[in-house]
Design a protein around this motif. Structure first.
Motif, PDB file in Angstrom:
ATOM      1  N   PHE A   1       0.734  -1.171   0.079  1.00 50.71           N
ATOM      2  CA  PHE A   1      -0.096  -0.050  -0.105  1.00 50.71           C
ATOM      3  C   PHE A   1       1.059   1.053   0.023  1.00 50.71           C
ATOM      4  N   GLY A   2       2.257   1.313   0.586  1.00 47.02           N
ATOM      5  CA  GLY A   2       3.069   2.433   0.263  1.00 47.02           C
ATOM      6  C   GLY A   2       3.633   2.628  -0.998  1.00 47.02           C
ATOM      7  N   ASN A   3       4.021   1.767  -1.801  1.00 48.09           N
ATOM      8  CA  ASN A   3       4.420   1.819  -2.960  1.00 48.09           C
ATOM      9  C   ASN A   3       3.356   1.643  -4.200  1.00 48.09           C
ATOM     10  N   LYS A   4       2.285   1.095  -3.753  1.00 50.73           N
ATOM     11  CA  LYS A   4       1.283   0.884  -4.763  1.00 50.73           C
ATOM     12  C   LYS A   4       1.548  -0.116  -5.729  1.00 50.73           C
ATOM     13  N   MET A   5       2.321  -1.038  -5.197  1.00 48.73           N
ATOM     14  CA  MET A   5       2.861  -1.944  -6.287  1.00 48.73           C
ATOM     15  C   MET A   5       2.214  -3.482  -6.273  1.00 48.73           C
ATOM     16  N   PHE A   6       1.738  -3.819  -7.261  1.00 46.41           N
ATOM     17  CA  PHE A   6       1.076  -5.119  -7.336  1.00 46.41           C
ATOM     18  C   PHE A   6       2.031  -6.178  -8.073  1.00 46.41           C
ATOM     19  N   ASN A   7       2.085  -7.089  -7.526  1.00 42.65           N
ATOM     20  CA  ASN A   7       2.717  -8.564  -8.173  1.00 42.65           C
ATOM     21  C   ASN A   7       2.066  -9.886  -7.889  1.00 42.65           C
ATOM     22  N   ALA A   8       2.488 -10.660  -8.893  1.00 43.14           N
ATOM     23  CA  ALA A   8       1.775 -11.863  -8.832  1.00 43.14           C
ATOM     24  C   ALA A   8       2.566 -13.185  -9.357  1.00 43.14           C
ATOM     25  N   ASN A   9       2.637 -14.299  -8.705  1.00 40.08           N
ATOM     26  CA  ASN A   9       3.518 -15.310  -9.381  1.00 40.08           C
ATOM     27  C   ASN A   9       3.069 -16.655  -9.167  1.00 40.08           C
ATOM     28  N   VAL A  10       3.501 -17.685  -9.522  1.00 42.73           N
ATOM     29  CA  VAL A  10       3.153 -18.982  -9.680  1.00 42.73           C
ATOM     30  C   VAL A  10       4.262 -20.071  -9.488  1.00 42.73           C
ATOM     31  N   ASN A  11       4.395 -20.888  -8.575  1.00 40.07           N
ATOM     32  CA  ASN A  11       5.370 -21.709  -8.595  1.00 40.07           C
ATOM     33  C   ASN A  11       4.946 -23.145  -8.676  1.00 40.07           C
ATOM     34  N   PHE A  12       5.599 -24.090  -9.596  1.00 41.85           N
ATOM     35  CA  PHE A  12       5.190 -25.293  -9.994  1.00 41.85           C
ATOM     36  C   PHE A  12       6.081 -26.271  -9.807  1.00 41.85           C
ATOM     37  N   ALA A  13       5.745 -27.339  -8.989  1.00 45.42           N
ATOM     38  CA  ALA A  13       6.932 -28.559  -8.687  1.00 45.42           C
ATOM     39  C   ALA A  13       5.971 -29.777  -8.679  1.00 45.42           C
TER      40      ALA A  13
ATOM     41  N   GLY B   1       6.454 -14.969 -12.931  1.00 43.26           N
ATOM     42  CA  GLY B   1       5.489 -13.738 -12.370  1.00 43.26           C
ATOM     43  C   GLY B   1       6.434 -12.670 -11.893  1.00 43.26           C
ATOM     44  N   GLY B   2       5.867 -11.884 -10.749  1.00 44.51           N
ATOM     45  CA  GLY B   2       6.882 -10.812 -10.217  1.00 44.51           C
ATOM     46  C   GLY B   2       6.651 -11.266  -8.696  1.00 44.51           C
ATOM     47  N   ASP B   3       7.848 -10.636  -8.255  1.00 47.93           N
ATOM     48  CA  ASP B   3       8.010 -10.515  -6.603  1.00 47.93           C
ATOM     49  C   ASP B   3       8.955  -9.452  -6.107  1.00 47.93           C
ATOM     50  N   ILE B   4       8.622  -9.286  -4.940  1.00 50.52           N
ATOM     51  CA  ILE B   4       9.583  -8.422  -4.104  1.00 50.52           C
ATOM     52  C   ILE B   4      10.656  -9.317  -3.404  1.00 50.52           C
ATOM     53  N   LEU B   5      11.777  -9.344  -3.695  1.00 45.46           N
ATOM     54  CA  LEU B   5      12.996 -10.171  -3.160  1.00 45.46           C
ATOM     55  C   LEU B   5      13.868  -9.753  -2.296  1.00 45.46           C
ATOM     56  N   ASP B   6      14.774 -10.229  -1.344  1.00 42.71           N
ATOM     57  CA  ASP B   6      15.790 -10.080  -0.818  1.00 42.71           C
ATOM     58  C   ASP B   6      17.041  -9.891  -1.563  1.00 42.71           C
ATOM     59  N   LEU B   7      17.661  -8.770  -1.336  1.00 41.22           N
ATOM     60  CA  LEU B   7      19.022  -8.769  -2.272  1.00 41.22           C
ATOM     61  C   LEU B   7      19.958  -9.914  -1.810  1.00 41.22           C
ATOM     62  N   SER B   8      19.988 -10.540  -0.893  1.00 49.87           N
ATOM     63  CA  SER B   8      20.616 -11.560  -0.371  1.00 49.87           C
ATOM     64  C   SER B   8      19.824 -12.858  -0.778  1.00 49.87           C
ATOM     65  N   ASP B   9      20.484 -13.790  -1.600  1.00 50.06           N
ATOM     66  CA  ASP B   9      19.932 -14.880  -1.901  1.00 50.06           C
ATOM     67  C   ASP B   9      19.959 -16.003  -0.807  1.00 50.06           C
TER      68      ASP B   9
END
Length: 812
Positions: A489-501, A517-525
């Motif tokens: 709600f702060g940056n008004k950014m929408f992301n969606a993703n799907v994982n399949f195994a 898809g899209g996601d917000i990720l940590d800079l450290s893997d």
């Protein structure tokens, strides 16, 4: 023609009669008619026999003929009875007389008062001989286990205990019992077992020994270890250093089959040492163990139970080789007013010391459970079990079998499934809600509400609802689909993703992975803090430790064990990566002396560009080597044992578009290296290098498992005080982690601390990375079950940069 048919018929009857077996049974008691439980019964000059149950009853099958049947139990005079089995069942009740162990029969030359010590020294001198004497063998093994509740409170949390646990009105009853029949093979320390039959009733509430190797007691080894009961081993009475832990007292000697047997009492030199109490029987001349009746008590700091009694009886397999005929664990305990006891007993039959195993027989599979093992009917067990059931055990089987039929009926399963699929406030908020359909193999899991609401300074308040759909197919393979939505709600950014195994080859860990898809990720893997922990630290203490970027991606992956102990994993991904900046500054407590840091870990005091938006095509591959990997094959797949050898993982990563680099690394680690009574050591060493670093963005750097909160991850390979991004590098690096757990070696010597059963540990962590200073940590820790406290100090560039307490309470 009629005469020929008659002859054939008579011949078939003769063959059937010759192959027919008949039951020899009876009861073994002392002169006062008290049962002698678990006495050994076997045919002389063979290793075929059985063991009496706890009520003294025995039974086993024999072909028609005359046999010399040996009845033996340590502490009683051995009896040999000539028994003739005709074409009918034979009953033979036996009364055994307590053996007279007389001091006057001792012929061992010794200084006065040191006879017992000299006898045990002779046995200790022969320890290695007998430990290594048998190189290989095969045997049939029967295992029986029973767990009973002998006293319990009437109510617990408002519920009727007797009703919930299916006990009688006095709060007593059998909680769990199990039986198994196996073919057991051994060669040079390697084992392979095939479980032919298995029967279980009730719910295991304590611990279980389901494999023959679980009950393989070898007191010729220096240390005896029981997984789960203690983190440390117990010194054998004939260990090479046993004289430092035991005093011995000769209770007497007797003669059995021309052999002199000495009865030795074990007297611990120190009350709380990891040692046994009880009696050991030593055969003179051979100086081998004839039998044991040993006890581990609370004084030795065991968990789960108060006492554990270990009894063994040996029989001659050849003139010079004796092997266990039976082994028994008997235990007692008291937890919160629930008093319980029980036993696990193993009976060994038909030893073969020259099995001539084929090449490749020992291939890492230590046990295979037949698909029909748990489908044997009552008639099968009545015919084949070597130890008769007691009246209570038989009654419990009948009761629980009737209950199981009801619980396996379609109406009951349908009602149970409906109840489990009910939505409640607890599973909605804390554990997550799961809807399952057993007929179709489908499961839908909705992640708990608390993981779906979060806060960080980049997105502000956010929501991330997730659901997982999985299906298990008839061949045991399965697939899972996990879609997720994320909105800040702060940056008004929408992301969606799907994982399949898709797990297509369960025994060999074969799987395909895909995600887009899209996601917000940590800079450290390698990960820093979870969304929940970062939310708490950001709002309460204004510590926005985690730094984020946006990725819109697609990736494919593959994993499979190409050989036992060699696991290959590969992945190809394409991503559009964008830098993000802080958009929110919410907090619960207004700390005017503290401000949020920027989303750039390199410039925490000011927002600044870290990397430009770019595309990246990346290939990853790793090979994990588990040396001498062992596993159990169940009808549903493999279960891997904890490795006894170090593991080696080799990694390669290449940036091919947008980014341009080649990175390789290797990790060597082991979670548990025993150092005897001093506990065990864990270590992890990693080294790597960017062989080509033409274009490396920060998220492609090699990152390290740091920690910047009061709660830490105790996994070997993690740091206690290292900043999450402080030493991330695009060059070469080396890190080392060594931790030693003394398993109470020192605390057990302190009266005030002994009762707490604490484990003390020390450790060091080290990191040297390109373009950064050398970093060190040293710490001391205290552990009890899953709770742990550490105190340490961190040094960077030869200067102390941090110190203090860290805690772990089961959550990361």
């Amino acid at each position: 023609m009629k005469k020929q048919l008659l002859l054939i018929f008579i011949t078939l009857l003769s063959i059937k009669a010759f192959g027919q077996t008949y039951r020899l049974s009876g009861r073994i008691t002392d002169p006062q008619d008290h049962p002698i439980g678990f006495a050994s019964v076997y045919i002389k000059n063979t290793t075929y026999g059985t063991s009496a149950n706890e009520a003294g009853f025995y039974a086993f099958n024999l072909k028609p003929g005359t046999y010399n049947v040996v009845y033996r139990f340590v502490g009683y005079k051995e009896r040999t009875e000539k028994v003739t089995v005709n074409q009918a069942e034979e009953r033979r009740d036996i009364k055994m007389v307590a053996d007279s162990f007389l001091l006057k029969t001792v012929n061992v030359k010794s200084r006065r008062g040191d006879v017992a010590k000299d006898i045990m020294q002779q046995a200790i001198d022969k320890r290695e001989v007998y430990e290594k004497q048998v190189k290989e063998y095969s045997a049939a093994v029967y295992i029986k286990g029973v767990q009973k509740l002998v006293e319990s409170p009437k109510k617990l949390l408002g519920r009727d205990v007797a009703k919930v646990l299916d006990l009688d009105s006095s709060g007593k009853g059998i909680l769990y019992q199990s039986e198994s029949l196996s073919e057991y093979n051994y060669k040079d320390g390697k084992v392979k077992e095939r479980m032919i039959a298995s029967k279980v009733a009730g719910q295991n509430t304590a611990f279980s020994f389901n494999k023959a190797s679980d009950l393989e007691v070898n007191f010729y080894k220096n240390l005896f270890e029981v997984t789960g009961l203690s983190a440390r081993g117990f010194v054998s009475p004939v260990a090479s250093n046993a004289m430092s832990f035991y005093n011995y007292k000769l209770l007497g000697s007797t003669s059995e089959s021309g052999k002199t047997i000495h009865k030795i009492q074990l007297l611990p030199k120190r009350k709380h040492d990891p040692v046994f109490r009880g009696v050991i029987y030593i055969m003179e001349g051979d100086w081998r163990i004839y039998g044991t009746d040993l006890l581990i008590t609370k004084d030795a700091m065991i968990n789960l139970v108060d006492t554990l009694e270990i009894s063994q009886q040996y029989v001659p397999v050849s003139d010079s080789i004796w092997m266990p005929a039976s082994t028994q664990y008997a235990f007692k305990g008291d937890v919160l007013g629930f008093k319980f006891d029980g036993y696990y007993a193993a009976v060994y039959n038909n030893y073969n010391l020259q099995p001539n195993f084929p090449e490749g027989h020992f291939n890492g599979e230590i046990m295979r459970i037949d698909t029909a093992a748990n489908k044997k009917d009552d008639a099968y067990w009545a015919l084949t079990r070597p130890v008769p059931l007691t009246t209570q055990e038989n009654r419990d089987y009948i009761k629980k079998d009737s209950t199981m039929k009801i619980r396996q009926s379609l109406p009951y399963l349908d009602s149970l499934e409906r109840a489990d699929n009910q939505l409640s406030p607890f599973n909605f908020t804390v554990t997550g809600y799961q809807y399952s359909n057993r007929k179709s193999g489908k499961v839908v899991y909705v992640y708990p509400f608390y993981t779906s609401i979060y806060y960080n300074t980049v997105e502000g308040w956010g929501v991330m609802p997730r659901v997982k759909f999985s299906k298990t197919l008839k061949d045991g393979s399965s697939y899972a689909i996990t879609p997720a939505l994320r909105y800040g709600f702060g940056n008004k950014m929408f992301n969606a993703n799907v994982n399949f195994a898709y797990n297509y080859d369960v025994p060999n860990q074969g799987a395909f992975f895909a995600a887009f898809g899209g996601d917000i990720l940590d800079l450290s893997d390698v990960g820093t803090r979870s969304l929940t922990f970062n939310t708490i630290s950001s709002l309460i203490s204004e510590n926005n430790f985690v730094k984020y970027y946006r990725s819109r991606y697609a990736k494919l992956g593959f994993q499979r064990e190409v050989k036992n102990g060699v696991l290959l994993n590969t992945e190809l991904s394409y991503a559009r990566r964008d830098q993000l900046y802080n958009t929110s500054g919410n907090h619960i407590f207004d700390n005017k002396d503290k401000e949020y840091t920027s989303n750039n870990p390199l410039t925490p005091l000011a927002e600044s560009p870290l990397f430009p938006s770019h595309d990246a095509l990346t290939f990853k591959a790793s090979v994990l080597f588990t040396f001498n990997q062992e596993y159990v094959t169940r009808p549903t797949g493999r279960v891997y044992e904890a490795p006894e050898w170090p593991r080696l993982k080799v990694n390669y990563r290449k940036g091919m578009k947008g980014a341009d680099y080649d990175f390789g690394s290797a990790e060597l680690y082991d979670d548990k290296v025993s150092v005897g009574l001093l506990g065990y050591t864990a270590y992890k060493f990693s080294a790597g290098h960017f062989f080509n670093a033409k274009q490396v963005y920060f998220m492609d750097f090699n990152h390290f498992q740091g920690n910047q909160g009061s709660v830490f991850d105790p996994t070997i390979g993690s740091f206690r005080y290292l900043g999450f991004y402080d030493h991330s590098t695009d060059g070469r690096f080396f890190e080392g982690h060594v931790e030693h757990n003394f398993t109470g070696y020192f605390f057990n010597k302190v009266p005030g601390l002994r009762k707490l059963k604490l484990e003390e540990m020390i450790g060091v962590n080290y990191l040297a990375a390109h373009n950064t200073t050398n970093y060190y940590e040293a710490y001391f820790g205290i552990k009890r079950l899953f709770l742990r406290f550490d105190y340490g100090v961190a040094i960077d560039a030869n200067k102390k940069v941090n110190q203090g307490f860290r805690i772990f309470y089961g959550l990361r």
